[in-house]
Design an enzyme around this catalytic site. Structure first.
Site, PDB file in Angstrom:
ATOM      1  N   ASP A  59     -43.964   3.326 100.087  1.00 54.74           N
ATOM      2  CA  ASP A  59     -45.272   3.289 100.752  1.00 54.74           C
ATOM      3  C   ASP A  59     -46.244   4.234 100.056  1.00 54.74           C
ATOM      4  O   ASP A  59     -47.421   4.303 100.426  1.00 54.74           O
ATOM      5  CB  ASP A  59     -45.155   3.591 102.245  1.00 54.74           C
ATOM      6  N   SER A  60     -45.761   4.915  99.003  1.00 52.33           N
ATOM      7  CA  SER A  60     -46.659   5.656  98.110  1.00 52.33           C
ATOM      8  C   SER A  60     -47.700   4.736  97.491  1.00 52.33           C
ATOM      9  O   SER A  60     -48.683   5.206  96.910  1.00 52.33           O
ATOM     10  CB  SER A  60     -45.848   6.339  97.002  1.00 52.33           C
ATOM     11  N   ASP A  98     -39.613   0.592 101.542  1.00 50.64           N
ATOM     12  CA  ASP A  98     -39.966   1.495 102.642  1.00 50.64           C
ATOM     13  C   ASP A  98     -40.422   0.739 103.887  1.00 50.64           C
ATOM     14  O   ASP A  98     -41.234  -0.200 103.793  1.00 50.64           O
ATOM     15  CB  ASP A  98     -41.129   2.404 102.229  1.00 50.64           C
ATOM     16  N   LYS A 127     -35.744   1.728 103.729  1.00 43.50           N
ATOM     17  CA  LYS A 127     -35.785   3.182 103.851  1.00 43.50           C
ATOM     18  C   LYS A 127     -36.686   3.570 105.011  1.00 43.50           C
ATOM     19  O   LYS A 127     -37.769   2.992 105.183  1.00 43.50           O
ATOM     20  CB  LYS A 127     -36.280   3.838 102.563  1.00 43.50           C
ATOM     21  N   GLU A 129     -38.010   7.200 107.408  1.00 43.60           N
ATOM     22  CA  GLU A 129     -38.128   8.652 107.380  1.00 43.60           C
ATOM     23  C   GLU A 129     -37.701   9.264 108.709  1.00 43.60           C
ATOM     24  O   GLU A 129     -37.859   8.651 109.769  1.00 43.60           O
ATOM     25  CB  GLU A 129     -39.578   9.057 107.079  1.00 43.60           C
ATOM     26  N   GLU A 196     -36.422  15.196  99.840  1.00 41.88           N
ATOM     27  CA  GLU A 196     -37.693  15.509  99.177  1.00 41.88           C
ATOM     28  C   GLU A 196     -38.139  16.931  99.499  1.00 41.88           C
ATOM     29  O   GLU A 196     -38.177  17.338 100.658  1.00 41.88           O
ATOM     30  CB  GLU A 196     -38.780  14.517  99.605  1.00 41.88           C
TER      31      GLU A 196
END
Length: 288
Positions: A59-60, A98, A127, A129, A196
């Site tokens: 999602d960057s 993501d 993925k 978070e 991270e």
């Protein structure tokens, strides 16, 4: 305007498609896993041909493709679109996508529906978070046949709650919480976890404690099972100040500014080779 099809200029040796068992075998024999982000078919094919093991549709893309200040505006529709594009370009690399902000937090069922959309677009793993609070969601997905990559430490979707882009787990209490979160996610069935902006020693502890959960570091030192960078960062296209954990792979280390740079394909190949050789990251230059 017409363009040529997405094909490698030089046909690489054909790699067998990677799978979770094969990635685990790599980690067990000490071979580091090289991961990069990609958002379209052309770069995905180039990475795959260069020997990158895993491609993350991050999602960057909100930052590097859409020009947003954070990942928060990225939608599930955006992620599905870019996942489909990357899936068209990959040959052998394992494809992770993501789950964006707002697409999985409400309930495990919401997460399942969102994961299905990404899997149908071509993802092989999703993925998400967050720490132990997401363990139930991870378990729900895994029990339904969806491989999951967790994400601990600096979690960009929670950047406002974390007070900015800061190293996580520096003090004893925060480190204990990260270890507890990692244990809960491993127990729930997460097959992989991105660590991270975590101190190198803590990332190494988590890696050793959970050999069944592949640790992928970014700003987490050299003790993880693999490494990931955002493609634009490792190509020297970082906007603003370059993070400490990033290296520009289009330049040879120590080369003069006027020296010719590497091509994109060469930079991807150098990244994969240096991760596997243990040359990147360098603890002194890139660790915390």
């Amino acid at each position: 305007m017409s363009v040529h099809p997405v094909e490698a200029a030089v046909s690489p040796a054909q790699r067998a498609p990677l799978s979770l068992p094969k990635l685990r075998e790599m980690a067990q024999r000490g071979e580091r896993i090289a991961v990069l982000t990609a958002y379209d078919a052309t770069f995905a094919r180039c990475m795959d041909d260069a020997g990158v093991d895993c491609i993350l549709v991050g999602d960057s893309l909100g930052n590097v493709v859409q020009g947003e200040k954070s990942t928060l505006p990225v939608t599930l529709e955006h992620m599905a679109y870019h996942t489909r594009c990357v899936a068209q370009g990959r040959r052998a690399a394992w494809l992770v996508s993501d789950l964006p902000f707002g697409s999985y937090e409400a309930s495990p069922r919401q997460a399942f529906d969102s994961a299905v959309a990404l899997m149908q677009a071509g993802a092989q793993m999703v993925k998400l978070e967050g720490g132990g609070v997401t363990a139930d969601t991870v378990r729900f997905l895994v029990e339904r046949g969806i491989p999951v990559c967790a994400h601990l430490g600096l979690t960009p979707q929670r950047v406002h709650a974390l007070g900015g882009f800061r190293v996580q787990g520096r003090d004893e209490a925060a480190a204990a919480q990260l270890k507890a979160d990692a244990a809960a996610l491993a127990e729930a069935g997460a097959a992989m976890v991105v660590l991270e902006l975590v101190p190198s020693g803590l990332a190494r502890e988590i890696t050793l404690a959970h050999p069944g959960m592949l640790t992928i570091g970014i700003g987490a030192g050299a003790g993880t099972a693999g490494q990931v960078l955002v493609m634009h960062d490792m190509l020297g296209l970082t906007t603003g100040r370059r993070p400490r954990f990033v290296r520009d792979f289009t330049r040879e280390p120590g080369s003069e500014p006027q020296a010719p740079g590497l091509s994109v394909a060469q930079a991807f190949a150098r990244y994969a080779a240096d991760v596997k050789a243990g040359c990147f990251p360098d603890e002194a230059l890139h660790g915390y």
